[in-house]
Write a protein that holds these residues in place. Structure first.
Motif, short mmCIF file in Angstrom:
data_model
loop_
_atom_site.label_atom_id
_atom_site.label_comp_id
_atom_site.label_asym_id
_atom_site.label_seq_id
_atom_site.Cartn_x
_atom_site.Cartn_y
_atom_site.Cartn_z
N THR A 105 1.04 -0.79 0.23
CA THR A 105 -0.26 0.02 0.05
C THR A 105 1.11 1.61 0.10
O THR A 105 2.11 1.15 0.44
CB THR A 105 -0.91 -0.14 1.17
OG1 THR A 105 0.14 0.43 2.44
CG2 THR A 105 -1.60 -1.55 1.15
N ASP A 106 0.11 2.27 -1.02
CA ASP A 106 0.87 3.88 -0.88
C ASP A 106 -0.23 4.81 -0.57
O ASP A 106 -1.27 4.96 0.01
CB ASP A 106 1.67 3.73 -1.59
CG ASP A 106 1.06 3.91 -2.94
OD1 ASP A 106 -0.11 3.93 -3.02
OD2 ASP A 106 2.46 3.47 -4.36
N ASN A 107 0.07 5.54 -0.81
CA ASN A 107 -0.56 6.96 -0.37
C ASN A 107 -1.77 6.87 -1.49
O ASN A 107 -2.69 8.27 -1.07
CB ASN A 107 0.10 9.10 0.02
CG ASN A 107 1.28 8.40 1.30
OD1 ASN A 107 0.68 7.61 1.85
ND2 ASN A 107 2.36 9.10 1.01
N ASN A 108 -1.28 6.53 -2.52
CA ASN A 108 -2.28 6.46 -3.79
C ASN A 108 -3.25 5.47 -3.64
O ASN A 108 -3.80 5.37 -4.98
CB ASN A 108 -1.15 6.64 -4.51
CG ASN A 108 -1.09 8.04 -4.99
OD1 ASN A 108 -1.28 9.11 -4.68
ND2 ASN A 108 0.65 8.43 -5.27
N GLY A 109 -2.47 4.30 -3.26
CA GLY A 109 -3.72 2.97 -3.70
C GLY A 109 -2.96 1.87 -2.60
O GLY A 109 -2.24 2.06 -1.59
N ALA A 110 -3.37 0.83 -3.59
CA ALA A 110 -2.27 -0.49 -3.41
C ALA A 110 -2.52 -1.22 -4.40
O ALA A 110 -3.08 -1.30 -5.08
CB ALA A 110 -3.50 -1.73 -1.89
N LEU A 122 -5.00 -0.66 -6.68
CA LEU A 122 -6.83 -0.15 -6.56
C LEU A 122 -6.16 1.42 -6.23
O LEU A 122 -5.66 1.26 -4.89
CB LEU A 122 -6.49 -0.59 -5.24
CG LEU A 122 -8.17 -0.20 -4.48
CD1 LEU A 122 -9.67 -0.63 -5.43
CD2 LEU A 122 -8.05 -1.75 -2.95
N PRO A 123 -6.43 2.03 -6.92
CA PRO A 123 -6.29 3.75 -6.62
C PRO A 123 -7.00 3.63 -5.08
O PRO A 123 -8.37 3.17 -5.09
CB PRO A 123 -7.21 4.19 -7.64
CG PRO A 123 -7.21 3.18 -8.83
CD PRO A 123 -7.44 2.22 -8.39
N VAL A 124 -6.68 4.79 -4.71
CA VAL A 124 -7.05 5.16 -3.52
C VAL A 124 -8.89 5.29 -3.13
O VAL A 124 -9.97 5.08 -2.47
CB VAL A 124 -6.69 6.65 -2.65
CG1 VAL A 124 -6.22 7.47 -3.44
CG2 VAL A 124 -6.92 6.37 -0.90
N TYR A 125 -8.87 6.22 -4.37
CA TYR A 125 -10.81 6.79 -4.42
C TYR A 125 -11.64 5.72 -4.87
O TYR A 125 -12.99 5.79 -5.55
CB TYR A 125 -10.56 7.78 -5.80
CG TYR A 125 -9.98 7.81 -7.04
CD1 TYR A 125 -10.40 6.44 -7.61
CD2 TYR A 125 -8.83 8.15 -7.22
CE1 TYR A 125 -10.52 6.62 -9.37
CE2 TYR A 125 -8.58 7.54 -8.59
CZ TYR A 125 -8.74 6.51 -9.29
OH TYR A 125 -8.26 6.10 -10.62
N GLU A 126 -11.09 4.53 -5.71
CA GLU A 126 -12.28 3.25 -5.93
C GLU A 126 -11.44 1.85 -4.59
O GLU A 126 -12.71 1.15 -4.27
CB GLU A 126 -11.26 2.72 -7.05
CG GLU A 126 -11.44 3.55 -8.90
CD GLU A 126 -13.11 3.10 -8.31
OE1 GLU A 126 -13.80 2.85 -7.97
OE2 GLU A 126 -13.46 4.47 -9.37
#
Length: 410
Positions: A105-110, A122-126
């Protein structure tokens, strides 16, 4: 000799150098170095040729083995090989659901391992139906295995883009359809407003509540941030329409407010004359005289805003929207609301049942008194306190009610 001279006519020979003739002959000046170099080159060339011949023989043997017995020496069969391919093969078209395991995982997703040729993202907004800043807020951590849906593809490296949000939206719509079919009341938090009504979050979806469907006269600004009891009016996933009604929910709630019933409420505010209690979207008044059998000089010493308590409905004026409440009637012993409010909460239903029995006994005695003075009415009171026609197996003067115990007052 003449013939020889003719053959050599025209040939030119360079003059002999006196320096060469002056030096005696030495074996060291022979052409041996040139001879050694030639032999070495020939030896290297022969070694390379032998190596190439050997490799050629190996390739020819391998080719022949592949042509005649391709699976010889292999620890699995061809069917097992195809089965292994099928196991890790999946449809990568958009909309396909796949199982995957989060491994980074990172700040923008996984990053998610879905057993494809490359990792999926997997983007964070999804990652959630709700707005989050990091995937860990949605419980997405390395090692988590979940079902995702493919929503796109990165052109740069052909990696897939995944979503949990789409799946959660599908589940939310299904849940709303189920709740609408069951005609239940739900809570929705007001998060926005427009000229026609307010927007409330229900099951993660943004539902619209028209002003005409709000029971109170509160403004949109006053409703922001508050939770409203709501019922579903329209659930249309295709049109992305979710319409709700506060009026329908309030009407159902009020219909359930029977005299003597016990409900759970939350203290909203304190006044010198009592406390206002929210009971499912309706504000009821717990008068200071109905808090306890013992005298309450300061309400703040007994109740505080936010306290959750059980109260009994004493009266309900639907036209004026007023509900009178009591905790006094629920005290096992006088003063428990002051000394031990937890006991009052635990024994509320039991004490309410006792209170209703006393009320029923009092009503039965009142009806008996009426029949005692009006025997000509032809009616009598059954052992259950039900008024009915006089039967032949009872005395004509009515029932003997001298043994009915008086209502006990605690």
């Amino acid at each position: 000799m003449a013939c020889l001279s003719q053959h050599f006519t025209g040939l030119r020979c360079p003059p002999l150098s006196s320096s060469r003739l002056s030096k005696p002959f030495s074996p060291k000046q022979s052409q041996k170095p040139n001879f050694v170099r030639i032999v070495s080159a020939v030896a290297i060339s022969n070694a390379q040729t032998k190596e190439r011949l050997k490799l050629k023989e190996l390739f020819e043997e391998a080719y022949e083995r592949c042509r005649t017995a391709p699976t010889e020496g292999v620890s699995f069969s061809l069917d097992e090989f195809y089965a292994a391919l099928d196991k890790y093969d999946f449809n990568s078209e958009i909309g396909t659901k796949v199982k995957g395991t989060v491994f980074c995982t990172d700040n923008n997703g996984a990053l998610v391992d879905i057993t494809a040729k490359s990792s999926a993202y997997l983007p964070v907004y999804e990652a959630s139906i709700h707005k989050i800043k990091h995937v860990e807020e949605a419980g997405i951590v390395p090692g988590m295995r979940e079902e995702f849906v493919i929503i796109g593809e990165h052109e740069a490296d052909d990696s897939l883009i995944l979503s949990l949000r789409s799946i959660q939206f599908d589940l939310a719509w299904e849940r709303c359809r189920q709740l609408q079919a069951e005609d239940v009341v739900v809570k929705g938090k007001v998060v926005g407003a427009n000229k026609g009504g307010v927007v409330a979050l229900v099951e993660g979806l943004r539902g619209f509540v028209p002003f005409s469907q709000i029971s109170s006269k509160s403004t949109a600004e006053e409703l922001l941030g508050k939770e409203l009891p709501l019922k579903f009016v329209e659930v249309d996933e295709e049109q992305s329409r979710l319409v709700l009604s506060n009026r329908k929910a309030m009407a159902d709630s009020q219909a359930q407010l029977g005299i003597g019933s016990v409900v759970t409420g939350t203290v909203q505010s304190l006044k010198p004359y009592g406390a206002f209690i929210d009971i499912g979207g309706i504000n009821g008044l717990l008068h200071v005289s109905q808090i306890s059998h013992d005298r309450v000089s300061d309400i703040a010493t007994v109740l505080q805003p936010g306290d959750v308590l059980k109260v009994m409905i004493l009266s309900h004026d639907r036209e004026r929207g007023r509900v009178s409440l009591s905790t006094k009637k629920l005290e096992p012993t006088p003063g428990d609301m002051i000394r031990n409010p937890k006991l009052v909460f635990e024994k509320a239903e039991e004490m309410a049942q006792t209170f209703r029995q006393r009320i029923a006994q009092a009503e039965a005695m009142a009806r008996a008194d009426m029949l005692r003075f009006q025997p000509e009415s032809g009616l009598t009171l059954s052992s259950d306190g039900i008024l009915g026609a006089l039967t032949s197996d009872l005395p004509a003067e009515g029932l003997d009610l001298s043994d009915v115990p008086p209502a006990e007052d605690s």
